[in-house]
Design an enzyme around this catalytic site. Structure first.
Site, short mmCIF file in Angstrom:
data_model
loop_
_atom_site.label_atom_id
_atom_site.label_comp_id
_atom_site.label_asym_id
_atom_site.label_seq_id
_atom_site.Cartn_x
_atom_site.Cartn_y
_atom_site.Cartn_z
N GLY A 86 51.37 30.23 53.60
CA GLY A 86 51.39 29.75 52.21
C GLY A 86 52.20 30.58 51.24
O GLY A 86 53.35 30.95 51.50
N ILE A 87 51.57 30.88 50.11
CA ILE A 87 52.27 31.52 48.99
C ILE A 87 52.76 32.92 49.37
O ILE A 87 53.91 33.30 49.09
CB ILE A 87 51.33 31.57 47.76
CG1 ILE A 87 51.09 30.14 47.23
CG2 ILE A 87 51.89 32.47 46.67
CD1 ILE A 87 50.00 30.02 46.16
N ASP A 119 42.47 43.44 57.55
CA ASP A 119 41.60 42.70 56.64
C ASP A 119 41.55 43.43 55.30
O ASP A 119 41.30 44.64 55.27
CB ASP A 119 40.18 42.61 57.26
CG ASP A 119 39.36 41.54 56.59
OD1 ASP A 119 39.19 41.60 55.35
OD2 ASP A 119 38.87 40.64 57.31
N VAL A 120 41.78 42.70 54.20
CA VAL A 120 41.85 43.36 52.88
C VAL A 120 40.49 43.81 52.37
O VAL A 120 40.41 44.45 51.32
CB VAL A 120 42.54 42.47 51.81
CG1 VAL A 120 43.99 42.22 52.16
CG2 VAL A 120 41.78 41.17 51.59
N TYR A 177 34.61 31.17 43.30
CA TYR A 177 36.09 31.29 43.35
C TYR A 177 36.63 31.52 41.93
O TYR A 177 37.43 32.44 41.70
CB TYR A 177 36.69 30.03 43.97
CG TYR A 177 38.21 30.05 44.05
CD1 TYR A 177 38.86 30.68 45.12
CD2 TYR A 177 39.00 29.44 43.08
CE1 TYR A 177 40.25 30.70 45.20
CE2 TYR A 177 40.39 29.46 43.16
CZ TYR A 177 41.01 30.09 44.22
OH TYR A 177 42.39 30.11 44.30
N LYS A 208 38.70 34.87 40.50
CA LYS A 208 40.06 34.84 39.98
C LYS A 208 40.12 35.34 38.53
O LYS A 208 41.08 36.00 38.14
CB LYS A 208 40.64 33.44 40.12
CG LYS A 208 40.85 33.02 41.58
CD LYS A 208 41.80 33.98 42.30
CE LYS A 208 42.15 33.53 43.71
NZ LYS A 208 43.10 34.44 44.37
N ALA A 258 50.98 23.16 47.17
CA ALA A 258 50.91 22.55 48.51
C ALA A 258 51.01 23.62 49.59
O ALA A 258 52.09 23.97 50.05
CB ALA A 258 52.04 21.53 48.67
N TRP A 314 46.50 21.15 28.74
CA TRP A 314 45.63 20.01 28.40
C TRP A 314 44.17 20.36 28.56
O TRP A 314 43.80 21.08 29.44
CB TRP A 314 45.95 18.80 29.31
CG TRP A 314 47.17 18.06 28.88
CD1 TRP A 314 47.86 18.19 27.70
CD2 TRP A 314 47.87 17.05 29.64
NE1 TRP A 314 48.93 17.33 27.70
CE2 TRP A 314 48.96 16.62 28.85
CE3 TRP A 314 47.68 16.46 30.89
CZ2 TRP A 314 49.86 15.63 29.27
CZ3 TRP A 314 48.56 15.49 31.32
CH2 TRP A 314 49.64 15.07 30.51
P1 NAP Z 1 46.73 30.30 52.61
O1 NAP Z 1 47.89 29.48 53.06
O2 NAP Z 1 45.40 30.11 53.24
O3 NAP Z 1 47.17 31.85 52.73
C1 NAP Z 1 46.26 32.90 52.51
C2 NAP Z 1 46.43 33.91 53.62
O4 NAP Z 1 45.57 35.04 53.34
C3 NAP Z 1 45.97 33.33 54.98
O5 NAP Z 1 46.85 33.71 56.00
C4 NAP Z 1 44.60 33.97 55.14
O6 NAP Z 1 44.15 34.08 56.48
C5 NAP Z 1 44.86 35.34 54.54
N1 NAP Z 1 43.59 36.03 54.28
C6 NAP Z 1 42.43 35.49 53.84
N2 NAP Z 1 41.47 36.42 53.78
C7 NAP Z 1 42.04 37.58 54.21
C8 NAP Z 1 41.54 38.88 54.41
N3 NAP Z 1 40.25 39.19 54.15
N4 NAP Z 1 42.38 39.85 54.85
C9 NAP Z 1 43.68 39.55 55.13
N5 NAP Z 1 44.20 38.32 54.99
C10 NAP Z 1 43.39 37.34 54.53
O7 NAP Z 1 46.47 30.11 51.07
P2 NAP Z 1 47.48 30.05 49.80
O8 NAP Z 1 47.27 28.74 49.18
O9 NAP Z 1 48.85 30.51 50.15
O10 NAP Z 1 46.77 31.13 48.89
C11 NAP Z 1 47.35 32.39 48.57
C12 NAP Z 1 46.72 32.89 47.28
O11 NAP Z 1 47.04 31.99 46.23
C13 NAP Z 1 45.20 32.97 47.35
O12 NAP Z 1 44.77 34.15 46.68
C14 NAP Z 1 44.75 31.74 46.60
O13 NAP Z 1 43.49 31.88 46.02
C15 NAP Z 1 45.85 31.64 45.54
N6 NAP Z 1 46.00 30.31 44.95
C16 NAP Z 1 46.29 29.23 45.72
C17 NAP Z 1 46.42 27.99 45.10
C18 NAP Z 1 46.75 26.74 45.87
O14 NAP Z 1 46.66 25.65 45.30
N7 NAP Z 1 47.13 26.84 47.14
C19 NAP Z 1 46.25 27.86 43.72
C20 NAP Z 1 45.95 29.00 42.99
C21 NAP Z 1 45.83 30.22 43.60
P3 NAP Z 1 43.05 32.97 56.99
O15 NAP Z 1 43.82 31.71 57.21
O16 NAP Z 1 42.51 33.59 58.23
O17 NAP Z 1 42.01 32.83 55.90
#
Ligand code: NAP
Length: 262
Positions: free
Chosen positions: A27-28, A74-75, A168, A172, A202, A262
């Site tokens: 992801g991000i 793990d963080v 959550y 945040k 996405a 909004w």
């Molecule tokens: P993602 O694709 O699930 O990526 C997050 C990555 O962090 C995954 O590889 C996950 O591994 C890893 N992770 C989770 N817990 C961890 C831990 N304890 N130690 C090390 N790695 C860990 O999600 P994403 O959407 O890119 O999210 C990235 C960040 O953006 C997050 O902080 C999320 O809250 C934030 N965010 C996302 C959105 C959205 O709409 N997608 C919106 C706002 C904010 P696992 O797959 O094993 O969990």
């Protein structure tokens, strides 16, 4: 008027920097790690995932002509983060940039939520960012400079309609205010700390088949009528991490397609 010596494109050049990115396997975090490399940084890639996510990130970084190392960690473990920073510095050089994106999301009505579900959310999303910043800043303080960006969420600013995720949202909001607090602790010692608060994006978090209906709602609720693509988080991250943002610290940058208006 004094002679203009500014080289504007150079402000975004990350050459000579070493970054640590958490959540770099998906992801991000994954996309930003690749973007930092394309702008010239070498990157330590940290994730807890055991699939080929980190390897894919590393492969794309190599294609961009930069170096990376893969760190399975793990963080929620401070010792693991200290070790990750030490390895990054030993193999890539002094740490000057950090992007903390590792995080989890889930939903459950507050009145029924188990204490362990609440606690796990706080451990990963809030304590995990604290421990990451702590390990990274210790190195940056030694190195005399650094820039940290934490990925928060618009859920730290607004309450998402229809999503029961008080844990959550609170985690945040905590990331945003903790980052401002750290920014002020380190403001006189060469470290900037900022947050990016994405709107609906996405990523695997939001594009699972069971999320199809939800994703449509996310798009309708967003003023730009769509979710963000992961690429759209790269520019804001490069900006905040780079010298282009040299007078920017303690800021939360909403990247939400207008959602919070909004
Ligand atoms: P993602 O694709 O699930 O990526 C997050 C990555 O962090 C995954 O590889 C996950 O591994 C890893 N992770 C989770 N817990 C961890 C831990 N304890 N130690 C090390 N790695 C860990 O999600 P994403 O959407 O890119 O999210 C990235 C960040 O953006 C997050 O902080 C999320 O809250 C934030 N965010 C996302 C959105 C959205 O709409 N997608 C919106 C706002 C904010 P696992 O797959 O094993 O969990």
């Amino acid at each position: 008027m004094s002679e203009i010596s500014l080289d504007a494109p150079k402000l975004f050049d990350l050459a000579g920097n070493v970054a640590l990115v958490t959540g770099a396997g998906s992801g991000i975090g994954q996309r930003i790690a690749i973007g930092l490399a394309q702008c010239g940084a070498d990157v330590g890639l940290l994730d807890r995932r055991t699939d080929d996510g980190l390897a894919k990130t590393a492969d794309l970084i190599e294609k961009a002509g930069r170096r990376s190392i893969q760190i399975a960690a793990d963080v929620t473990s401070g010792a693991a983060l200290d070790e990750a920073v030490a390895r990054t510095e030993a193999e890539l050089g002094p740490l000057t940039l950090a992007l903390n994106a590792a995080g989890i999301a889930n939903a459950h009505p507050a009145e029924e939520m188990e204490e362990t579900q609440f606690q796990t959310m706080m451990d990963v999303n809030l304590k995990g960012v604290f421990l990451s910043c702590q390990a990274e800043a210790r190195a940056m303080l030694r190195n005399g400079r650094g820039s940290i960006v934490n990925i928060a969420s618009m859920s730290g600013v607004i309450v998402n309609r229809g999503l029961n995720q008080c844990h959550y949202n609170a985690s945040k909001a905590g990331v945003i205010h903790m980052s401002k607090s750290m920014a002020m602790e380190w403001v006189g010692r060469g470290i900037r700390v900022n947050t990016i608060s994405p709107g609906y994006t996405a990523t695997p978090m939001n594009t699972r088949p069971e999320m199809v209906h939800q994703s449509r709602l996310f798009e309708e609720q967003t003023p730009m009528q769509r979710m963000a693509g992961v690429d759209e988080m790269v520019g804001p991250a490069v900006f905040l991490l780079s010298d282009a943002a040299s007078f920017v610290t303690g800021v939360d940058l909403l990247v939400d397609g207008g959602f919070c208006c909004w």
